[in-house]
Design a protein around this motif. Structure first.
Motif, short mmCIF file in Angstrom:
data_model
loop_
_atom_site.label_atom_id
_atom_site.label_comp_id
_atom_site.label_asym_id
_atom_site.label_seq_id
_atom_site.Cartn_x
_atom_site.Cartn_y
_atom_site.Cartn_z
N ASP A 26 -55.32 -25.85 -14.38
CA ASP A 26 -56.12 -25.17 -15.39
C ASP A 26 -57.46 -24.73 -14.81
OD1 ASP A 26 -56.80 -24.14 -17.91
OD2 ASP A 26 -57.74 -26.04 -18.51
N ASP A 85 -63.48 -25.11 -17.42
CA ASP A 85 -62.72 -26.38 -17.43
C ASP A 85 -63.55 -27.55 -16.90
OD1 ASP A 85 -60.26 -27.57 -18.19
OD2 ASP A 85 -59.65 -27.73 -16.09
N HIS A 110 -62.63 -26.77 -22.85
CA HIS A 110 -61.83 -27.26 -23.98
C HIS A 110 -61.88 -28.79 -24.10
CE1 HIS A 110 -58.10 -28.73 -21.80
NE2 HIS A 110 -58.86 -28.25 -20.83
N CYS A 130 -58.43 -24.58 -20.76
CA CYS A 130 -59.50 -23.58 -20.64
C CYS A 130 -58.87 -22.19 -20.57
CB CYS A 130 -60.34 -23.87 -19.41
SG CYS A 130 -61.81 -22.86 -19.32
N ASP A 158 -51.85 -27.69 -18.02
CA ASP A 158 -52.51 -28.61 -18.96
C ASP A 158 -51.60 -29.04 -20.11
OD1 ASP A 158 -54.86 -28.90 -17.59
OD2 ASP A 158 -56.14 -28.35 -19.28
#
Ligand SMILES: [Mn+2]
Length: 319
Positions: A26, A85, A110, A130, A158
């Motif tokens: 990610d 991220d 996130h 992300c 992720d």
């Protein structure tokens, strides 16, 4: 609806982008996607640099990643520095001094734990990745195949290919929109997610062979010493998958994998399936993490370490 241009200050000419230490799919995918998107769609930004700490070989196929800088060069003062991220200032890798020096700083993330360490923070804790956050920020018409591949890669890494509980209908709608860009999703999943090197497969087999089943099969444990790792010609990057495979044992609630990082010191990865809070177990040994996935560092030999940690797990197992 917030779009990426709403988050970018006006009159920026130079932008730096960075992910977190030991970047996962990610971090690499979202950073690469943002790098490609700004280069393609913002010709007014004359310089976009991407900083990534040694990306894994299986992520090198993404456009932009091979050009990523792994060290700080001559240019150091960006109008804007963006992290993707990165949950915490301490987790900005090599580029932290550049983040400090930048005129403005933007964090796109996130992680629910992200307290907002930048000047501008765009954090969606309900997003799977992300990459999903960025997919929402980008104008879909301006996403090309290369950008879509990077975003899709971040999302599958992720979510465990849309399997983990962080996967939502929004995630699937984003993935669908990216598929419309003609990406080779089967190849991306196999090459970046499923494929293991021969050494990784042999190491997995070795660790499964020596695994032990405790508490009537409710806790599965295994370990790897430095001597064993060396005998398999493996490195610390080769055993990520072991604890996940231990967790998938029928009837198991918990999995413990202890691997030696320096003589007499073991890192311990813990996983659980339904109810056991492995974060609480890890905290007893000075570690931490999530309810279903955590880690800690414990001194001793392999048997001592597994005994200590499995006893702590055993106390939390239900009959
Ligand atoms: Mn992430």
């Amino acid at each position: 609806m917030t779009m990426i241009n709403d988050l970018l200050p006006e009159h920026i000419r130079t932008v730096g982008i960075a992910g977190h230490v030991n970047p996962d799919g990610d971090a690499v995918g979202s950073c690469a996607a943002l790098f490609l998107y700004l280069k393609k769609n913002r010709p007014d930004i004359t310089r976009v640099d991407l900083y990534l700490e040694a990306p894994k070989p299986e992520l090198m196929f993404l456009k932009g990643v091979p050009e990523a800088l792994t060290e700080i060069g001559a240019f150091t003062e960006y109008d804007l520095f963006i992290t993707c991220d990165v949950s915490d200032y301490e987790r900005i890798a090599v580029a932290a001094p550049l983040f400090d020096k930048a005129v403005k700083r933007l964090a796109i993330d996130h992680h629910v734990s992200n307290a907002g360490f930048a000047d501008i923070n765009y954090i969606l804790p309900d997003a799977s990745s992300c990459a999903e956050v960025l997919t929402g920020l980008f104008d879909m018409d301006l996403i090309d195949r290369d950008i879509a591949e990077a975003l899709y890669t971040g999302m599958i890494h992720d979510t465990g290919v849309f399997q983990y509980s962080n996967t939502s209908p929004v995630t699937m709608r984003c993935a669908a929109a990216l598929m419309e860009k003609g990406i080779d999703f089967s190849r991306i999943i196999d090459d970046s997610f499923n494929t293991r090197t021969f050494i990784q497969n042999r190491l997995l087999g070795y660790c499964l062979q020596k695994a032990a089943s405790l508490y009537d099969g409710r806790c599965i444990v295994s370990s790897l010493t430095l001597a064993e790792r060396d005998a398999l010609s493996a490195t610390s990057k080769d055993h990520d998958i072991v604890v996940s495979q231990l967790r998938l044992t029928e009837g198991a609630e918990a999995a413990i994998f202890a691997y030696e990082t320096e003589p007499g010191i073991f890192k311990v990865s813990l996983r659980s399936n339904l109810y056991l809070d492995v974060s609480a177990v890890a905290q007893r040994f000075g570690g931490g993490g999530h309810v279903r996935a955590s880690g800690c560092t414990v001194p001793g030999n392999a048997d001592e370490v597994l005994k200590k940690v499995s006893e702590a797990v055993g106390e939390c197992l239900k009959d």
